[in-house]
Design a protein around this motif. Structure first.
Motif, PDB file in Angstrom:
ATOM      1  N   LEU A 114       0.822  -1.203   0.000  1.00 58.53           N
ATOM      2  CA  LEU A 114       0.000   0.000   0.000  1.00 58.53           C
ATOM      3  C   LEU A 114       0.858   1.256   0.000  1.00 58.53           C
ATOM      4  CD1 LEU A 114      -2.715   1.477   0.293  1.00 58.53           C
ATOM      5  CD2 LEU A 114      -2.518   1.150   2.770  1.00 58.53           C
ATOM      6  N   LYS A 115       1.923   1.259   0.767  1.00 50.77           N
ATOM      7  CA  LYS A 115       2.766   2.450   0.868  1.00 50.77           C
ATOM      8  C   LYS A 115       3.573   2.692  -0.404  1.00 50.77           C
ATOM      9  CE  LYS A 115       1.054   3.862   3.333  1.00 50.77           C
ATOM     10  NZ  LYS A 115       0.525   5.245   3.575  1.00 50.77           N
ATOM     11  N   PHE A 116       4.179   1.642  -0.945  1.00 50.34           N
ATOM     12  CA  PHE A 116       5.052   1.814  -2.102  1.00 50.34           C
ATOM     13  C   PHE A 116       4.285   1.904  -3.419  1.00 50.34           C
ATOM     14  CE2 PHE A 116       8.627  -0.363   0.403  1.00 50.34           C
ATOM     15  CZ  PHE A 116       9.204   0.854   0.719  1.00 50.34           C
ATOM     16  N   ALA A 160      11.389  -2.940   6.388  1.00 52.30           N
ATOM     17  CA  ALA A 160      10.645  -1.745   6.004  1.00 52.30           C
ATOM     18  C   ALA A 160       9.448  -1.536   6.914  1.00 52.30           C
ATOM     19  CB  ALA A 160      10.202  -1.854   4.550  1.00 52.30           C
ATOM     20  N   TYR A 161       8.781  -2.611   7.285  1.00 55.53           N
ATOM     21  CA  TYR A 161       7.612  -2.531   8.163  1.00 55.53           C
ATOM     22  C   TYR A 161       8.002  -1.946   9.518  1.00 55.53           C
ATOM     23  CZ  TYR A 161       3.050  -4.027  10.029  1.00 55.53           C
ATOM     24  OH  TYR A 161       1.776  -4.061  10.574  1.00 55.53           O
ATOM     25  N   LEU A 162       9.140  -2.361  10.036  1.00 52.07           N
ATOM     26  CA  LEU A 162       9.591  -1.859  11.335  1.00 52.07           C
ATOM     27  C   LEU A 162       9.762  -0.350  11.318  1.00 52.07           C
ATOM     28  CD1 LEU A 162      10.648  -2.225  14.212  1.00 52.07           C
ATOM     29  CD2 LEU A 162      12.888  -2.773  13.245  1.00 52.07           C
ATOM     30  N   VAL A 163      10.322   0.173  10.248  1.00 47.21           N
ATOM     31  CA  VAL A 163      10.535   1.616  10.146  1.00 47.21           C
ATOM     32  C   VAL A 163       9.227   2.366   9.918  1.00 47.21           C
ATOM     33  CG1 VAL A 163      11.629   3.437   8.780  1.00 47.21           C
ATOM     34  CG2 VAL A 163      12.894   1.353   9.316  1.00 47.21           C
ATOM     35  N   LEU A 233      14.438   5.632   3.927  1.00 49.94           N
ATOM     36  CA  LEU A 233      14.489   6.534   2.778  1.00 49.94           C
ATOM     37  C   LEU A 233      13.086   6.968   2.372  1.00 49.94           C
ATOM     38  CD1 LEU A 233      16.162   7.906   0.550  1.00 49.94           C
ATOM     39  CD2 LEU A 233      15.940   5.790  -0.786  1.00 49.94           C
ATOM     40  N   TYR A 234      12.144   6.046   2.415  1.00 50.59           N
ATOM     41  CA  TYR A 234      10.761   6.372   2.060  1.00 50.59           C
ATOM     42  C   TYR A 234      10.205   7.432   3.012  1.00 50.59           C
ATOM     43  CZ  TYR A 234       5.875   5.787   0.760  1.00 50.59           C
ATOM     44  OH  TYR A 234       4.590   6.028   0.334  1.00 50.59           O
ATOM     45  N   LYS A 235      10.431   7.237   4.303  1.00 53.16           N
ATOM     46  CA  LYS A 235       9.910   8.201   5.280  1.00 53.16           C
ATOM     47  C   LYS A 235      10.527   9.579   5.080  1.00 53.16           C
ATOM     48  CE  LYS A 235       8.968   7.187   9.505  1.00 53.16           C
ATOM     49  NZ  LYS A 235       8.972   6.722  10.913  1.00 53.16           N
ATOM     50  N   LYS A 236      11.780   9.613   4.688  1.00 55.35           N
ATOM     51  CA  LYS A 236      12.464  10.894   4.514  1.00 55.35           C
ATOM     52  C   LYS A 236      12.026  11.617   3.250  1.00 55.35           C
ATOM     53  CE  LYS A 236      15.139  11.291   8.116  1.00 55.35           C
ATOM     54  NZ  LYS A 236      14.981  12.433   9.051  1.00 55.35           N
TER      55      LYS A 236
END
Length: 253
Positions: A114-116, A160-163, A233-236
């Motif tokens: 869903l996020k990517f 990735a889920y953890l972040v 990186l995604y969050k940033k």
């Protein structure tokens, strides 16, 4: 601790089609393996060995060896050994190996998809699997033993889920002797626990390469690490309101 599901709601109508497709493809490949080997619970005969040497990730072949020694017999490496880093992601060593990997992909993959987005998620998943395979190769460069399984790529999903969803709770079945109960553990505790006790400590105790039971711990650790980096990186690079899906009334962190 055995995970059952995560408590991380998705927007109404969302279907993780790539996650479903990956699970279906892995199951189809598994039954192909059954047809080739004539085995089901564990692939351990010569036909399974031939299949895994042809399509698995064989460190010695990937490092440039033209042939390897198997049980005192010298055999040639595949023509394109690097391809094994990709094809090995869809092979499994038996029913339990497949079932455990697909359970983790089912629980954690949908939110990452869903996020990517579907296309990006598929590409990143495959890259995670390749990098996890390379981590295993670096740790055991001249091993003639093929590594197979989706667990390196799925470890990327977990990292990735953890972040991205550290506060999402994981419904977990805990059994100690005759005592059992269901726990609801935040991902920020469950996933590091899984990494430490299921991978890092066995890797340190068993040394480089495969551990007991033929587990490629370094592939799991490498996949988890690249998943962490990807999630960070995604969050940033995304605005908080997009990252956490506030327009759907739910939060990822």
């Amino acid at each position: 601790m055995f995970p059952i599901r995560d408590e991380n709601p998705k927007p109404p109508g969302f279907k993780p089609k790539v996650t479903y497709a990956l699970i279906i493809i892995n199951i189809i490949v598994f039954f192909f393996e059954v047809a080739v080997t004539g085995q089901f619970f564990e692939f351990s005969n010569n036909r399974a060995a031939a299949l895994f040497y042809e399509w698995g990730a064989v460190p010695a072949c990937i490092m440039g060896e033209s042939s390897i020694t198997i049980q005192q017999i010298r055999v040639s490496c595949p023509d394109m050994p690097m391809l094994g880093l990709l094809s090995s992601v869809f092979l499994h060593g038996g029913l339990m190996h497949l079932g455990g990997n697909m359970l983790f992909l089912w629980i954690f993959g949908d939110n990452i998809e869903l996020k990517f987005g579907r296309a990006k998620y598929l590409g990143i998943y495959l890259v995670w699997g390749i990098i996890a395979g390379l981590a295993h190769v670096v740790g055991d460069m001249y091993s003639p033993i093929p590594a197979v399984g989706a667990s390196g790529a799925i470890s990327g999903v977990l990292g990735a889920y953890l972040v991205m969803f550290p506060r999402a709770k994981v419904t977990t079945f805990l059994m100690m002797g005759f005592f059992w109960r269901m726990l609801h553990v935040p991902a920020k505790w469950y996933l590091p626990f899984w990494l430490l006790f299921q991978n890092v400590l066995p890797f340190l105790i068993g040394g480089f390469g495969f551990g007991s039971g033929g587990v490629a711990y370094l592939a799991h650790i490498g996949g988890f690490a690249i998943g962490l980096a990807t999630g960070y990186l995604y969050k940033k690079t995304h605005r908080p309101e997009y990252m956490y899906g506030s327009r759907y009334g739910w939060k990822g962190d």
